[in-house]
Design a protein around this motif. Sequence first.
Motif, PDB file in Angstrom:
ATOM      1  N   SER A  24       0.818  -1.217   0.000  1.00  0.00           N
ATOM      2  CA  SER A  24       0.000   0.000   0.000  1.00  0.00           C
ATOM      3  C   SER A  24       0.849   1.263   0.000  1.00  0.00           C
ATOM      4  CB  SER A  24      -0.932   0.013   1.216  1.00  0.00           C
ATOM      5  OG  SER A  24      -0.181  -0.017   2.420  1.00  0.00           O
ATOM      6  N   VAL A  25       2.129   1.143   0.330  1.00  0.00           N
ATOM      7  CA  VAL A  25       3.022   2.300   0.372  1.00  0.00           C
ATOM      8  C   VAL A  25       3.747   2.420  -0.958  1.00  0.00           C
ATOM      9  CG1 VAL A  25       4.988   3.374   1.522  1.00  0.00           C
ATOM     10  CG2 VAL A  25       3.335   2.048   2.860  1.00  0.00           C
ATOM     11  N   PRO A  26       3.519   3.519  -1.697  1.00  0.00           N
ATOM     12  CA  PRO A  26       4.193   3.681  -2.995  1.00  0.00           C
ATOM     13  C   PRO A  26       5.710   3.617  -2.866  1.00  0.00           C
ATOM     14  CG  PRO A  26       2.437   5.299  -2.742  1.00  0.00           C
ATOM     15  CD  PRO A  26       2.595   4.631  -1.413  1.00  0.00           C
ATOM     16  N   ARG A  27       6.350   3.230  -3.932  1.00  0.00           N
ATOM     17  CA  ARG A  27       7.808   3.071  -3.946  1.00  0.00           C
ATOM     18  C   ARG A  27       8.481   4.387  -4.313  1.00  0.00           C
ATOM     19  NH1 ARG A  27      11.318   1.675  -8.308  1.00  0.00           N
ATOM     20  NH2 ARG A  27      13.198   0.537  -7.658  1.00  0.00           N
ATOM     21  N   PRO A  28       9.353   4.909  -3.444  1.00  0.00           N
ATOM     22  CA  PRO A  28      10.066   6.149  -3.770  1.00  0.00           C
ATOM     23  C   PRO A  28      11.173   5.900  -4.785  1.00  0.00           C
ATOM     24  CG  PRO A  28      10.864   5.275  -1.699  1.00  0.00           C
ATOM     25  CD  PRO A  28       9.723   4.378  -2.125  1.00  0.00           C
ATOM     26  N   SER A  29      11.600   6.960  -5.438  1.00  0.00           N
ATOM     27  CA  SER A  29      12.729   6.853  -6.367  1.00  0.00           C
ATOM     28  C   SER A  29      14.060   6.887  -5.638  1.00  0.00           C
ATOM     29  CB  SER A  29      12.679   7.996  -7.383  1.00  0.00           C
ATOM     30  OG  SER A  29      11.520   7.915  -8.179  1.00  0.00           O
ATOM     31  N   VAL A  30      14.086   7.550  -4.477  1.00  0.00           N
ATOM     32  CA  VAL A  30      15.334   7.727  -3.728  1.00  0.00           C
ATOM     33  C   VAL A  30      15.040   7.607  -2.241  1.00  0.00           C
ATOM     34  CG1 VAL A  30      17.301   9.250  -3.261  1.00  0.00           C
ATOM     35  CG2 VAL A  30      16.202   9.310  -5.501  1.00  0.00           C
ATOM     36  N   LEU A  31      15.953   6.997  -1.516  1.00  0.00           N
ATOM     37  CA  LEU A  31      15.905   6.933  -0.060  1.00  0.00           C
ATOM     38  C   LEU A  31      17.140   7.639   0.477  1.00  0.00           C
ATOM     39  CD1 LEU A  31      14.817   5.777   2.675  1.00  0.00           C
ATOM     40  CD2 LEU A  31      16.249   3.754   2.217  1.00  0.00           C
ATOM     41  N   MET A  32      16.942   8.565   1.427  1.00  0.00           N
ATOM     42  CA  MET A  32      18.074   9.233   2.074  1.00  0.00           C
ATOM     43  C   MET A  32      18.095   8.856   3.553  1.00  0.00           C
ATOM     44  SD  MET A  32      18.938  13.301   2.610  1.00  0.00           S
ATOM     45  CE  MET A  32      19.597  13.661   0.987  1.00  0.00           C
ATOM     46  N   VAL A  33      19.273   8.426   4.017  1.00  0.00           N
ATOM     47  CA  VAL A  33      19.437   7.998   5.406  1.00  0.00           C
ATOM     48  C   VAL A  33      20.781   8.501   5.925  1.00  0.00           C
ATOM     49  CG1 VAL A  33      18.007   5.926   5.229  1.00  0.00           C
ATOM     50  CG2 VAL A  33      20.426   5.799   4.608  1.00  0.00           C
ATOM     51  N   ARG A  34      20.937   8.451   7.232  1.00  0.00           N
ATOM     52  CA  ARG A  34      22.241   8.791   7.796  1.00  0.00           C
ATOM     53  C   ARG A  34      23.290   7.785   7.333  1.00  0.00           C
ATOM     54  NH1 ARG A  34      21.891   8.767  13.935  1.00  0.00           N
ATOM     55  NH2 ARG A  34      19.965   7.574  13.596  1.00  0.00           N
ATOM     56  N   ALA A  35      24.500   8.275   7.138  1.00  0.00           N
ATOM     57  CA  ALA A  35      25.585   7.408   6.681  1.00  0.00           C
ATOM     58  C   ALA A  35      26.865   7.760   7.429  1.00  0.00           C
ATOM     59  CB  ALA A  35      25.801   7.566   5.180  1.00  0.00           C
ATOM     60  N   GLY A  36      27.726   6.772   7.579  1.00  0.00           N
ATOM     61  CA  GLY A  36      29.030   7.046   8.162  1.00  0.00           C
ATOM     62  C   GLY A  36      29.340   6.221   9.398  1.00  0.00           C
ATOM     63  N   LEU A  37      30.507   6.466   9.948  1.00  0.00           N
ATOM     64  CA  LEU A  37      31.029   5.667  11.049  1.00  0.00           C
ATOM     65  C   LEU A  37      30.323   5.922  12.378  1.00  0.00           C
ATOM     66  CD1 LEU A  37      34.776   6.040  10.083  1.00  0.00           C
ATOM     67  CD2 LEU A  37      33.512   3.883  10.173  1.00  0.00           C
ATOM     68  N   LEU A  38      29.530   6.972  12.478  1.00  0.00           N
ATOM     69  CA  LEU A  38      28.832   7.268  13.720  1.00  0.00           C
ATOM     70  C   LEU A  38      27.396   6.745  13.724  1.00  0.00           C
ATOM     71  CD1 LEU A  38      30.088  10.889  14.510  1.00  0.00           C
ATOM     72  CD2 LEU A  38      31.073   8.681  15.155  1.00  0.00           C
ATOM     73  N   VAL A  39      27.019   6.034  12.674  1.00  0.00           N
ATOM     74  CA  VAL A  39      25.668   5.476  12.584  1.00  0.00           C
ATOM     75  C   VAL A  39      25.648   4.108  13.251  1.00  0.00           C
ATOM     76  CG1 VAL A  39      23.799   4.813  11.041  1.00  0.00           C
ATOM     77  CG2 VAL A  39      25.282   6.731  10.441  1.00  0.00           C
ATOM     78  N   GLY A  40      24.626   3.871  14.073  1.00  0.00           N
ATOM     79  CA  GLY A  40      24.537   2.628  14.815  1.00  0.00           C
ATOM     80  C   GLY A  40      24.101   1.446  13.973  1.00  0.00           C
ATOM     81  N   TRP A  47      20.804   7.635  -0.876  1.00  0.00           N
ATOM     82  CA  TRP A  47      21.687   8.742  -0.530  1.00  0.00           C
ATOM     83  C   TRP A  47      22.025   8.676   0.953  1.00  0.00           C
ATOM     84  CZ3 TRP A  47      20.179  14.107  -2.995  1.00  0.00           C
ATOM     85  CH2 TRP A  47      20.052  13.959  -4.382  1.00  0.00           C
ATOM     86  N   GLY A  48      23.213   9.178   1.280  1.00  0.00           N
ATOM     87  CA  GLY A  48      23.610   9.303   2.673  1.00  0.00           C
ATOM     88  C   GLY A  48      23.648  10.764   3.084  1.00  0.00           C
ATOM     89  N   MET A  49      23.522  11.006   4.378  1.00  0.00           N
ATOM     90  CA  MET A  49      23.608  12.374   4.896  1.00  0.00           C
ATOM     91  C   MET A  49      24.334  12.362   6.236  1.00  0.00           C
ATOM     92  SD  MET A  49      19.679  13.024   6.167  1.00  0.00           S
ATOM     93  CE  MET A  49      18.694  11.695   6.884  1.00  0.00           C
ATOM     94  N   SER A  50      24.805  13.527   6.655  1.00  0.00           N
ATOM     95  CA  SER A  50      25.486  13.721   7.936  1.00  0.00           C
ATOM     96  C   SER A  50      26.638  12.735   8.139  1.00  0.00           C
ATOM     97  CB  SER A  50      24.480  13.596   9.087  1.00  0.00           C
ATOM     98  OG  SER A  50      25.016  14.067  10.293  1.00  0.00           O
ATOM     99  N   PRO A  51      27.594  12.661   7.194  1.00  0.00           N
ATOM    100  CA  PRO A  51      28.662  11.668   7.300  1.00  0.00           C
ATOM    101  C   PRO A  51      29.608  11.885   8.468  1.00  0.00           C
ATOM    102  CG  PRO A  51      29.122  13.218   5.528  1.00  0.00           C
ATOM    103  CD  PRO A  51      27.723  13.490   5.976  1.00  0.00           C
ATOM    104  N   PHE A  52      29.602  13.096   9.050  1.00  0.00           N
ATOM    105  CA  PHE A  52      30.481  13.380  10.186  1.00  0.00           C
ATOM    106  C   PHE A  52      29.698  13.565  11.482  1.00  0.00           C
ATOM    107  CE2 PHE A  52      32.628  15.111   6.382  1.00  0.00           C
ATOM    108  CZ  PHE A  52      33.710  14.240   6.350  1.00  0.00           C
ATOM    109  N   GLY A  53      28.425  13.220  11.466  1.00  0.00           N
ATOM    110  CA  GLY A  53      27.629  13.375  12.664  1.00  0.00           C
ATOM    111  C   GLY A  53      27.440  14.820  13.078  1.00  0.00           C
ATOM    112  N   GLY A  96      24.946   5.812  -3.043  1.00  0.00           N
ATOM    113  CA  GLY A  96      25.563   6.318  -4.264  1.00  0.00           C
ATOM    114  C   GLY A  96      25.906   7.788  -4.202  1.00  0.00           C
ATOM    115  N   THR A  97      25.230   8.533  -3.316  1.00  0.00           N
ATOM    116  CA  THR A  97      25.443   9.972  -3.162  1.00  0.00           C
ATOM    117  C   THR A  97      25.471  10.303  -1.682  1.00  0.00           C
ATOM    118  OG1 THR A  97      24.307  10.501  -5.244  1.00  0.00           O
ATOM    119  CG2 THR A  97      24.469  12.270  -3.622  1.00  0.00           C
ATOM    120  N   VAL A  98      26.337  11.227  -1.295  1.00  0.00           N
ATOM    121  CA  VAL A  98      26.369  11.703   0.087  1.00  0.00           C
ATOM    122  C   VAL A  98      26.173  13.213   0.085  1.00  0.00           C
ATOM    123  CG1 VAL A  98      27.770  12.018   2.168  1.00  0.00           C
ATOM    124  CG2 VAL A  98      27.816   9.826   0.953  1.00  0.00           C
ATOM    125  N   ALA A  99      25.202  13.674   0.856  1.00  0.00           N
ATOM    126  CA  ALA A  99      24.981  15.107   1.025  1.00  0.00           C
ATOM    127  C   ALA A  99      25.798  15.579   2.215  1.00  0.00           C
ATOM    128  CB  ALA A  99      23.497  15.399   1.252  1.00  0.00           C
TER     129      ALA A  99
END
Length: 285
Positions: free
Chosen positions: A157-173, A195-201, A241-244
Motif C-alpha cells: 500500500s506504500v508507494p515506492r520512492p525513487s530515492v531513499l536518504m538515510v544517515r551514513a558514516g562511522l557514527l551510525v549505529g 543517498w547518505g547524509m550527515s557523514p560526520f555526525g 551512491g550519493t552523500v549530502a
Amino acid sequence: MRVADPRVALGLHRSRHERCLLTRALDLGVTVIDTSTNYLGFLSHETLSRTAGDLMPKFTISTKVGYFRRPGRAEHSLDPLRLRAAIEQTVRDLGREPDLVFLHNPEHSLHETARHSRDALARACTALEDATARGLCGAWGIASWDPTRLSGLIQTSVPRPSVLMVRAGLLVGARTLDAADALSAAWRLDDGMVWGMSPFGGSTNTPVWDRVDPRVFLRDGANSSRVQAAFRAAYLLPQVGTVAVGTNEPTHLSELISALACEVDERAIDEYRSLLRDHVRSQPA
C-alpha cells in the motif's frame, strides 16, 4: 570546471546560502544541492532564488517537505493537502520545479498503531507521487533520520520512492544501518537510488575524529586525511551512491571530492559492521 560528479551533494542544512559557495561548488563539479523547506528558518528556497537564481538551472535541486512553520516553532505533518501545498509553494519560491522532493522524516509523525502509521505513510507518499505525476517535481523520495521506525511499515500500500536518504558514516549505529538496508531491499532500490547524509555526525570538529583514525578502512590511507577517510567510508555505511555534506568552506568541499578516488577496504567495513551488531546483541534487553 570539473566534470559533474553526482556522488556529492552540497547540503544546505548548516551551510551558508552564499553565491560564492555555490559558484565554487560548480567549479569543483558539485552540481547537486540538497535543501529543505524548513532550512534557514524556512527561507532557504527564497534565499537561493534571490542570491543565485541564475545559477539554479546549472544545479540538480533536491528539497524536502514535512515540516511547517508555526509561531515560534516548527511542526511536522503528513497531511496530504499540506504536503501538496508545500510542494506548490516550493516551486513558486525556487522559481522552478525541484528535481527531487523528499518526504522529510516521516517517522516524526508515526507514533500511533502500526496500521494507522502504514495508512498515514501511504497517503503521504501518494501525495508526493501525485505531485511528481503533475510535473511539480522530477521525482520523489523519503529522507529518514531514523529508518528503524519505518522498516516494519513497508507494504504494497506504500508507494515506492525513487530515492531513499538515510544517515551514513562511522557514527551510525547498527540498528540504523540494518534498517536502511531493509528499506532499500523492500523498495528494491539499488545503490544509486540511496543517498547518505550527515557523514560526520554534524561536524568534523567533533572530538571523536581526534580519537579514531578512519584510515584503517582504506586500502592505502597513507596519503589521505582522517576527514577524507571518514567521508569515503560513509559510502559503504550503508551502501549509498550519493552523500549530502554541508560546508561553508570550498577547500573542505574540494578535500572531500578528492577522497572519492580512495579505495575502501570492504572487508574492514564488513568486520566493523559485525562488531557493531555484536555490541548491540551484548547489551541488556
